[in-house]
Design a protein around this motif. Structure first.
Motif, mmCIF file in Angstrom:
data_model
loop_
_atom_site.group_PDB
_atom_site.id
_atom_site.type_symbol
_atom_site.label_atom_id
_atom_site.label_comp_id
_atom_site.label_asym_id
_atom_site.label_seq_id
_atom_site.Cartn_x
_atom_site.Cartn_y
_atom_site.Cartn_z
ATOM 1 N N LEU A 51 -2.025 0.860 -0.559
ATOM 2 C CA LEU A 51 -0.597 1.132 -0.531
ATOM 3 C C LEU A 51 -0.228 2.090 0.596
ATOM 4 N N LEU A 52 -1.116 3.040 0.863
ATOM 5 C CA LEU A 52 -0.764 4.130 1.772
ATOM 6 C C LEU A 52 -1.058 3.834 3.237
ATOM 7 N N ARG A 53 -2.101 3.067 3.531
ATOM 8 C CA ARG A 53 -2.584 3.062 4.904
ATOM 9 C C ARG A 53 -1.611 2.424 5.887
ATOM 10 N N GLN A 54 -1.072 1.253 5.608
ATOM 11 C CA GLN A 54 -0.141 0.617 6.539
ATOM 12 C C GLN A 54 1.196 1.345 6.585
ATOM 13 N N VAL A 55 1.643 1.833 5.426
ATOM 14 C CA VAL A 55 2.917 2.553 5.375
ATOM 15 C C VAL A 55 2.822 3.864 6.156
ATOM 16 N N THR A 56 1.724 4.590 5.949
ATOM 17 C CA THR A 56 1.523 5.850 6.666
ATOM 18 C C THR A 56 1.457 5.613 8.168
ATOM 19 N N PHE A 57 0.685 4.617 8.558
ATOM 20 C CA PHE A 57 0.577 4.273 9.979
ATOM 21 C C PHE A 57 1.932 3.911 10.574
ATOM 22 N N GLY A 58 2.714 3.088 9.867
ATOM 23 C CA GLY A 58 4.007 2.652 10.378
ATOM 24 C C GLY A 58 4.985 3.795 10.556
ATOM 25 N N ILE A 59 5.072 4.673 9.572
ATOM 26 C CA ILE A 59 6.024 5.789 9.634
ATOM 27 C C ILE A 59 5.619 6.789 10.722
ATOM 28 N N ILE A 60 4.321 7.088 10.813
ATOM 29 C CA ILE A 60 3.855 8.044 11.822
ATOM 30 C C ILE A 60 4.126 7.524 13.237
ATOM 31 N N PHE A 61 3.844 6.253 13.468
ATOM 32 C CA PHE A 61 4.044 5.704 14.809
ATOM 33 C C PHE A 61 5.522 5.538 15.138
ATOM 34 N N SER A 62 6.333 5.216 14.152
ATOM 35 C CA SER A 62 7.773 5.135 14.422
ATOM 36 C C SER A 62 8.326 6.522 14.746
#
Length: 299
Positions: free
Chosen positions: A100-111
């Motif tokens: 649940l966390l890995r893609q969401v965390t990656f997306g928000i950090i990079f945005s």
């Protein structure tokens, strides 16, 4: 042959074909040489980012740090620090929480990183292309526009991730079809459309930052970092354009390794292209770090 029995999905026939044995479970683990190497590389870049952040904080009152909004530089450095830590969520046994966390965390950090870069480049453009308002108005315009771009750019990605988690959340999946005789434990993204929409939005922010920085690359300012941002965005976009075919052509733990490599290399490109030249001037050429007229959006 007359009494052939099919083994369960989590088992496989032995060499004599007279018994079922458990299939080996495969995922990118911390004990794996590949996983351990990726961890060491990312921790190294984390250390470099912390050092760069410390240099910027220590020399916060110098012209090169103040130029182009030093608060945005701090935000960008923090987002890069978390982006180097982000791959730690990809390594290890996939669980419901890590998926649940890995893609969401990656997306928000990079945005957040791309939005801060976009805000920095727009700040430079406005500094030279506005109709000569008074200094107070220019400072107010620069601060508020940069904050608006930063918040808006990040919130759009947050909304995408919220819908993704609400309707098609990722989950751990046992795949027995990728490799014969093995069970690949991986995170199913839930919705491929949501996954590529999240990646695509990050790419959109990166391309927008590249275009604005390219237009501002020749503006006459000593500490104009638009040239560095242009090159960093070129590296960033090149990495993620090559990521898609590489990601689709790999399976199992190597698919995870490809995404981690893309995250690490693109983050390292941003760190090296934008901040290392400034650190060189701060530490090695302090005589160049003097300028009375700074860009209007300094904080």
């Amino acid at each position: 042959m007359e009494e052939c029995l099919e083994c369960p999905e989590d088992q496989w026939s032995n060499e004599r074909r007279d018994a079922c044995i458990p299939r080996p479970l495969e995922f990118l683990s911390y004990e794996d040489t590949l996983g351990l190497s990726l961890i060491i590389i990312n921790l190294f870049f984390c250390s470099v980012t912390v050092v760069v952040l410390g240099i910027f904080i220590k020399h916060k009152n110098t012209p090169i740090v103040k130029a182009n909004n030093k608060n945005l530089s701090y935000i960008l450095l923090l987002s890069l620090l978390f982006s180097f830590l982000c791959p730690l969520l990809f390594i290890g046994r996939p669980t419901r929480m890590s998926c649940l966390l890995r893609q969401v965390t990656f997306g928000i950090i990079f945005s957040l990183a791309d939005s801060s870069i976009l805000a920095k480049t727009v700040t430079v453009v406005l500094a030279f292309h506005t109709i000569q308002p008074d200094r107070t108005l220019r400072q107010w315009l620069g601060r508020h526009l940069s904050k608006s771009l930063l918040i808006t750019g990040t919130i759009v990605e947050v909304v995408i991730c919220v819908f993704w988690l609400s309707f098609y959340p990722p989950f751990p999946d046992y795949n027995t079809e990728i490799e014969v005789g093995k069970i690949i434990l991986q995170c199913d993204e839930g919705s491929a459309i949501a996954f590529y929409l999240s990646i695509g939005y990050i790419g959109f922010l990166a391309m927008l930052s590249f275009i604005v920085a390219f237009l501002a690359r020749k503006l006459p300012d000593t500490f104009n970092e638009a040239q560095y941002i242009t090159f960093s965005m070129l590296v960033f976009c090149s990495v993620w354009i090559s990521f898609i075919p590489a990601y689709l052509s790999t399976k199992g733990k190597y698919m995870v390794a490809v995404e981690i490599f893309s995250i690490t290399s693109s983050s390292a490109g941003l760190l090296g292209c934008i901040f290392i030249p400034k650190c060189y001037i701060i530490l090695m050429r302090p005589e160049l770090n003097t300028k009375p007229n700074l860009i209007f959006a300094q904080q």
